[in-house]
Design an enzyme around this catalytic site. Structure first.
Site, mmCIF file in Angstrom:
data_model
loop_
_atom_site.group_PDB
_atom_site.id
_atom_site.type_symbol
_atom_site.label_atom_id
_atom_site.label_comp_id
_atom_site.label_asym_id
_atom_site.label_seq_id
_atom_site.Cartn_x
_atom_site.Cartn_y
_atom_site.Cartn_z
ATOM 1 N N CYS A 1 52.565 39.191 26.748
ATOM 2 C CA CYS A 1 51.709 40.317 26.370
ATOM 3 C C CYS A 1 51.577 40.327 24.862
ATOM 4 O O CYS A 1 52.562 40.518 24.148
ATOM 5 C CB CYS A 1 52.287 41.633 26.873
ATOM 6 S SG CYS A 1 51.328 43.079 26.363
ATOM 7 N N HIS B 1 44.038 34.541 32.957
ATOM 8 C CA HIS B 1 42.876 35.364 32.613
ATOM 9 C C HIS B 1 41.599 34.768 33.193
ATOM 10 O O HIS B 1 41.422 33.547 33.209
ATOM 11 C CB HIS B 1 42.706 35.457 31.093
ATOM 12 C CG HIS B 1 43.839 36.159 30.414
ATOM 13 N ND1 HIS B 1 43.832 37.513 30.168
ATOM 14 C CD2 HIS B 1 45.018 35.689 29.948
ATOM 15 C CE1 HIS B 1 44.966 37.848 29.574
ATOM 16 N NE2 HIS B 1 45.700 36.766 29.429
ATOM 17 N N GLU C 1 43.888 44.858 33.523
ATOM 18 C CA GLU C 1 45.112 44.075 33.451
ATOM 19 C C GLU C 1 45.824 44.024 34.797
ATOM 20 O O GLU C 1 45.980 45.043 35.477
ATOM 21 C CB GLU C 1 46.061 44.650 32.390
ATOM 22 C CG GLU C 1 45.565 44.429 30.969
ATOM 23 C CD GLU C 1 46.687 44.529 29.949
ATOM 24 O OE1 GLU C 1 47.746 43.895 30.169
ATOM 25 O OE2 GLU C 1 46.517 45.254 28.953
ATOM 26 N N CYS D 1 44.260 44.375 25.140
ATOM 27 C CA CYS D 1 45.054 43.284 25.720
ATOM 28 C C CYS D 1 45.011 42.120 24.750
ATOM 29 O O CYS D 1 43.951 41.511 24.552
ATOM 30 C CB CYS D 1 44.494 42.878 27.085
ATOM 31 S SG CYS D 1 45.374 41.482 27.841
ATOM 32 N N GLY E 1 44.412 38.787 26.399
ATOM 33 C CA GLY E 1 43.024 38.819 26.857
ATOM 34 C C GLY E 1 42.041 38.567 25.729
ATOM 35 O O GLY E 1 41.018 37.907 25.920
#
Length: 276
Positions: free
Chosen positions: A71, A163, A212, A221, A224
């Site tokens: 993350c 992703h 998410e 994110c 992301g």
């Protein structure tokens, strides 16, 4: 248990330090504590632990009790926490993550506090089966996926977590609640997927909204945003350095051509502290 509430562009976490290992009941704790009505409220519960291969180790439990491999917003929060709380006096450190190993982190410090964090997010994984998807291809670019009769086209990128980047006309107002959960759990994605809906504004700027995996819609994110720029370069839509505008603010992302690493720069903030 003492905790610190932190956020990276509104993607918020309950940060706990001092444990030697992940508690056995971490999943249940995350479900209870991350509840915004009956708990503290957060997108995830983050533990800062000892590491054998880096200065610190980070473990992230999503609000649904599942564990995230990586993350980008959480790692910036961890970096700020360890410096601001005197666990390190170094402005370059390494943090071990479950999905991406030890990652190099550079801190910008003003008046003794971390203001921004630049993270070496490592090399993107583009192989379809390794992201993972069920598509056996070296790169998965603009691949069709159909849910409830609507076809989307996604580009698959892993930044230590999976992703699917999808380009839409208006990411800011896109209906995340309807399409996010259906795409997250689509059979094309064997470990589920984080879904980014992106509108390209220029060669150096995109808007992005994210659903998410394990947390639902969040304000930002980091991984992301990294996946967004990698995908946009692969699709010929942006340059290798671009700003990604999320609901909670902006991240600067660079996909370096020389070392193939992705670098993310952004803020982190402490909100409050407490104990329970």
């Amino acid at each position: 248990m003492k905790f610190t509430k932190m956020h990276g562009l509104g993607n918020d976490f309950i940060v706990v330090a001092g444990e030697q290992q992940l508690p056995e009941n971490a999943a249940q704790l995350a479900i209870e504590l991350c509840n915004r009505f009956f708990g503290i409220g957060a997108d995830g519960l983050v533990y800062i632990l000892p590491s054998e291969i880096a200065d610190f180790r980070m473990r992230i439990i999503n609000s649904d009790g599942s564990e995230a491999e990586q993350c980008g917003n959480a790692i910036r929060c961890v970096a700020k926490y360890v410096y601001d709380n005197g666990l390190t006096n170094q402005e370059e450190i390494t943090i071990e993550t479950l999905g991406a190993g030890a990652q190099r982190v550079q801190l910008t410090v003003e008046s003794g506090k971390v203001q921004t964090v630049r993270v070496d997010m490592g090399e993107p994984i583009l192989s379809g089966l390794q992201v993972p998807t069920t598509v056996d291809a070296e790169q998965v670019i603009e691949h069709p996926v159909t849910v409830d009769g609507r076809e989307f086209r996604f580009t698959a990128v892993s930044m230590g977590n999976p992703h699917a980047v999808i380009y839409v006309d208006d990411a800011v107002n896109f209906d995340l609640a309807t399409w996010g959960p259906k795409l997250e759990t689509h059979p094309l994605f064997p470990r589920k997927i984080n879904v980014e809906f992106v509108t390209v504004k220029s060669r150096s700027h995109t808007d992005m909204r994210v659903w998410e995996r394990g947390a639902g819609p969040t304000l930002a994110c980091g991984t992301g945003a990294c996946a967004t720029v990698v995908s946009s370069v692969l699709n010929g839509l942006t340059d290798r350095t671009a700003t990604v505008s999320l609901k909670g603010g902006d991240l600067l992302i660079e996909w370096n051509e020389e070392d193939n690493h992705v670098y993310m720069t952004g803020p982190a903030a402490e909100v409050f502290r407490g104990s329970l």
